[in-house]
Design a protein around this motif. Structure first.
Motif, mmCIF file in Angstrom:
data_model
loop_
_atom_site.group_PDB
_atom_site.id
_atom_site.type_symbol
_atom_site.label_atom_id
_atom_site.label_comp_id
_atom_site.label_asym_id
_atom_site.label_seq_id
_atom_site.Cartn_x
_atom_site.Cartn_y
_atom_site.Cartn_z
ATOM 1 N N GLY A 1 0.834 -1.202 0.000
ATOM 2 C CA GLY A 1 0.000 0.000 0.000
ATOM 3 C C GLY A 1 0.864 1.245 0.000
ATOM 4 N N LEU A 2 0.392 2.293 0.646
ATOM 5 C CA LEU A 2 1.128 3.546 0.703
ATOM 6 C C LEU A 2 1.951 3.631 1.985
ATOM 7 N N VAL A 3 3.053 4.361 1.892
ATOM 8 C CA VAL A 3 3.861 4.666 3.071
ATOM 9 C C VAL A 3 4.103 6.166 3.091
ATOM 10 N N VAL A 4 3.658 6.829 4.144
ATOM 11 C CA VAL A 4 3.874 8.265 4.323
ATOM 12 C C VAL A 4 5.123 8.440 5.168
ATOM 13 N N ARG A 5 6.119 9.091 4.588
ATOM 14 C CA ARG A 5 7.395 9.279 5.277
ATOM 15 C C ARG A 5 7.497 10.713 5.798
ATOM 16 N N LEU A 6 7.862 10.824 7.082
ATOM 17 C CA LEU A 6 7.950 12.125 7.739
ATOM 18 C C LEU A 6 9.403 12.559 7.886
ATOM 19 N N GLY A 7 9.584 13.826 8.191
ATOM 20 C CA GLY A 7 10.917 14.402 8.274
ATOM 21 C C GLY A 7 11.783 13.795 9.353
ATOM 22 N N ASP A 8 11.174 13.281 10.419
ATOM 23 C CA ASP A 8 11.959 12.690 11.497
ATOM 24 C C ASP A 8 12.290 11.226 11.241
ATOM 25 N N GLY A 9 11.927 10.734 10.047
ATOM 26 C CA GLY A 9 12.223 9.355 9.699
ATOM 27 C C GLY A 9 11.085 8.381 9.934
ATOM 28 N N GLU A 10 10.018 8.807 10.608
ATOM 29 C CA GLU A 10 8.907 7.900 10.862
ATOM 30 C C GLU A 10 8.199 7.557 9.556
ATOM 31 N N ALA A 11 7.804 6.313 9.423
ATOM 32 C CA ALA A 11 7.078 5.841 8.243
ATOM 33 C C ALA A 11 5.695 5.377 8.680
ATOM 34 N N LEU A 12 4.659 5.961 8.065
ATOM 35 C CA LEU A 12 3.280 5.632 8.430
ATOM 36 C C LEU A 12 2.643 4.824 7.310
ATOM 37 N N PRO A 13 2.358 3.556 7.534
ATOM 38 C CA PRO A 13 1.664 2.773 6.501
ATOM 39 C C PRO A 13 0.215 3.220 6.382
ATOM 40 N N ALA A 14 -0.313 3.211 5.160
ATOM 41 C CA ALA A 14 -1.676 3.686 4.946
ATOM 42 C C ALA A 14 -2.283 2.990 3.732
ATOM 43 N N ASP A 15 -3.585 2.794 3.810
ATOM 44 C CA ASP A 15 -4.332 2.302 2.654
ATOM 45 C C ASP A 15 -4.841 3.457 1.805
ATOM 46 N N LEU A 16 -4.938 4.642 2.412
ATOM 47 C CA LEU A 16 -5.300 5.847 1.666
ATOM 48 C C LEU A 16 -4.707 7.056 2.362
ATOM 49 N N VAL A 17 -4.496 8.115 1.576
ATOM 50 C CA VAL A 17 -3.977 9.374 2.089
ATOM 51 C C VAL A 17 -4.875 10.497 1.609
ATOM 52 N N VAL A 18 -5.242 11.390 2.531
ATOM 53 C CA VAL A 18 -6.000 12.590 2.180
ATOM 54 C C VAL A 18 -5.092 13.791 2.395
ATOM 55 N N LEU A 19 -4.886 14.564 1.338
ATOM 56 C CA LEU A 19 -4.066 15.766 1.424
ATOM 57 C C LEU A 19 -4.962 16.965 1.688
ATOM 58 N N ALA A 20 -4.821 17.561 2.856
ATOM 59 C CA ALA A 20 -5.601 18.738 3.241
ATOM 60 C C ALA A 20 -4.658 19.769 3.842
ATOM 61 N N ILE A 21 -3.558 19.996 3.158
ATOM 62 C CA ILE A 21 -2.497 20.853 3.679
ATOM 63 C C ILE A 21 -2.906 22.315 3.668
ATOM 64 N N GLY A 22 -3.759 22.676 2.744
ATOM 65 C CA GLY A 22 -4.190 24.057 2.611
ATOM 66 C C GLY A 22 -4.578 24.330 1.180
ATOM 67 N N VAL A 23 -4.898 25.576 0.886
ATOM 68 C CA VAL A 23 -5.300 25.952 -0.459
ATOM 69 C C VAL A 23 -4.518 27.187 -0.892
ATOM 70 N N ALA A 24 -4.407 27.342 -2.211
ATOM 71 C CA ALA A 24 -3.745 28.516 -2.787
ATOM 72 C C ALA A 24 -4.682 29.143 -3.801
ATOM 73 N N PRO A 25 -4.713 30.471 -3.886
ATOM 74 C CA PRO A 25 -5.610 31.140 -4.836
ATOM 75 C C PRO A 25 -5.354 30.648 -6.261
ATOM 76 N N GLU A 26 -6.417 30.303 -6.947
ATOM 77 C CA GLU A 26 -6.283 29.843 -8.323
ATOM 78 C C GLU A 26 -6.433 31.063 -9.245
ATOM 79 N N ALA A 27 -5.340 31.769 -9.410
ATOM 80 C CA ALA A 27 -5.380 33.066 -10.088
ATOM 81 C C ALA A 27 -4.550 33.097 -11.367
ATOM 82 N N HIS A 28 -4.234 31.938 -11.940
ATOM 83 C CA HIS A 28 -3.358 31.940 -13.111
ATOM 84 C C HIS A 28 -3.997 32.636 -14.309
ATOM 85 N N LEU A 29 -5.322 32.513 -14.464
ATOM 86 C CA LEU A 29 -5.976 33.205 -15.581
ATOM 87 C C LEU A 29 -5.819 34.720 -15.446
#
Length: 440
Positions: free
Chosen positions: A223-251
């Motif tokens: 499956g998936l492995v989420v690796r963190l900066g301190d070396g910890e590895a988190l096994p996962a069957d799914l990952v949800v990315l909710a880090i934040g949003v950025a203005p969609e202003a390219h147009l």
């Protein structure tokens, strides 16, 4: 007059409906790249968790209903790829056919919203990695959870979407870890108030990794492995990315419109951009913060709805102005309600305010009436003037009512003295006699 609106959901859909109410003869075209033009994006995590069982409940207005009720030409599955300001046209690409055509406008409203931030470390093209912005995102995540019955999930990001996603995954029986780079959840809260949220989430089985930085998401045989900066590895069957949003202003940027902070679209109080015939509303737009008077980004549905209506008013000749955003918000965290408005203490001090705070613990209603539960309130005020700068409340029922009272008082310029003199309703099942925003 012909008005083209890029984007639906809160800002774009509100602008379209308001335009029609003000001008029955206007030609209104709304272009939305997803398959849904007006939907309850705040409800998406609750569809994932099955709280909202019927996907149709997420749809506030369908393209067909917009056409029938408002005579608005809604084109879903279509993306605007360019703005030609000189010719006053937009280039539109149909997703299904690939056809590209030019659509003319007299006035243009940009409502592109904000896009989820996906770091390079997590830019893995895997059906197990999700974001949660659109109806299609929610449908995909819900289908994965119900059909694949994952055992472990990692949610990256401890803002509104991350917390709601974690809660709903837990309610679906998924063992969930939430990774947050800062040392606390919910940026609008001070650390002392966020501690209540941490305790609530842990009590319901969410493992919190606070101060954890995402380094990589790898796909392996198991499956998936989420690796963190301190070396910890988190096994996962799914990952949800909710880090934040950025203005969609390219147009807007590609069209040469003036930009604001973090690449957002600059607009004045009438929601007009640097081009007098182009307006911008919603999460992609830089606004004025109601407390500081400085420019800010506030990605919330309420301000987007207001801005959409204001842009429509101005296009139709009315003198409407947007007074600023105070960032008032509320979120359910399992059995808690968490709400805030204005600045927290850390933000107020960072802005240079000589401020102080008061922390109060009223009951949700009169203590002698059965079922009362504690609330914790933190009110931030300017030391010399007693001007209200912000508030945070964590508790049970009644939290939303009290934050709304404080938000209204703050926006209307009430100081601490006037706050205690407010004449508010009181009855034992609803309020505490010693409630600082409901003195009885």
């Amino acid at each position: 007059m012909k008005v083209v609106i890029i984007g639906g959901v809160a800002g774009g859909a509100s602008a379209a409906a308001r335009l029609r109410r003000l001008d029955e003869s206007a030609e209104i075209v709304m272009v939305e790249r997803t398959g849904y033009v007006s939907y309850a994006n705040c409800g998406l995590p609750y569809y994932v968790g099955g709280v909202i069982a019927d996907r149709a409940e997420l749809t506030l207005q369908t393209p067909e209903r917009f056409r029938e009720r408002f005579n608005i030409d809604v084109r879903v599955g279509s993306e605007v790829t360019a703005i030609n300001r000189e010719a006053k046209t937009v280039s539109v690409r149909e997703a299904e056919t690939g056809r590209i055509y030019e659509e003319p406008y007299d006035k243009l409203i940009l409502a592109p919203g904000a896009a989820p931030v996906v770091p390079v470390a997590a830019s893995l093209d895997s059906p197990r990695v999700f974001t949660l912005r659109t109806v299609e995102d929610a449908l995909a995540l819900r289908a994965f959870v119900t059909e694949k019955t994952p055992r472990r999930a990692v949610v990256v990001g401890g803002g509104f979407i991350g917390i709601e996603a974690a809660e709903n995954l837990v309610e679906m029986g998924v063992e969930t870890t939430l990774v947050q780079r800062p040392a606390q959840l919910l940026k609008p809260l001070d650390a002392d108030m966020a501690a209540f949220v941490h305790a609530e989430m842990r009590a319901h089985g969410v493992r919190l990794v606070l101060g954890g930085s995402l380094e990589a998401v790898d796909e392996e045989a198991c499956g998936l492995v989420v690796r963190l900066g301190d070396g910890e590895a988190l096994p996962a069957d799914l990952v949800v990315l909710a880090i934040g949003v950025a203005p969609e202003a390219h147009l807007a940027a590609e069209a040469g419109l003036a930009l604001g902070q973090r690449g957002s679209i600059a607009a004045d109080a009438s929601m007009r951009t640097s081009d007098p015939d182009i307006f911008a509303v919603g999460d992609a737009v830089e606004v004025t913060h109601g407390v500081t008077g400085k420019k800010a980004l506030v990605a919330l549905a309420g301000p987007a709805n207001k801005q959409g209506r204001i842009a429509a008013d101005v296009i139709c000749g009315l003198n409407s102005r947007y007074g600023g955003s105070w960032g008032s918000s509320v979120i359910k965290v399992f059995d808690l309600t968490v709400a805030s408005t204005g600045l927290n203490e850390a933000a107020a001090r960072a802005q240079g305010y000589d401020c102080d705070t008061v922390i109060l613990s009223p009951g949700s209603h009169a203590g002698y009436y059965p079922g009362a539960r504690p609330l914790t309130m933190k009110v931030v005020f300017e030391r010399d003037t007693l001007r209200l700068l912000g508030a945070q409340i964590v508790g049970a029922e009644g939290t939303d009512k009290r934050i709304d009272v404080l938000a209204c008082a703050m926006q209307l310029g009430a100081d601490g003295v006037r706050l205690k003199d407010l004449d508010l309703a009181y009855a034992p099942p609803y309020s505490s006699a010693k409630d600082p925003v409901n003195m009885a």
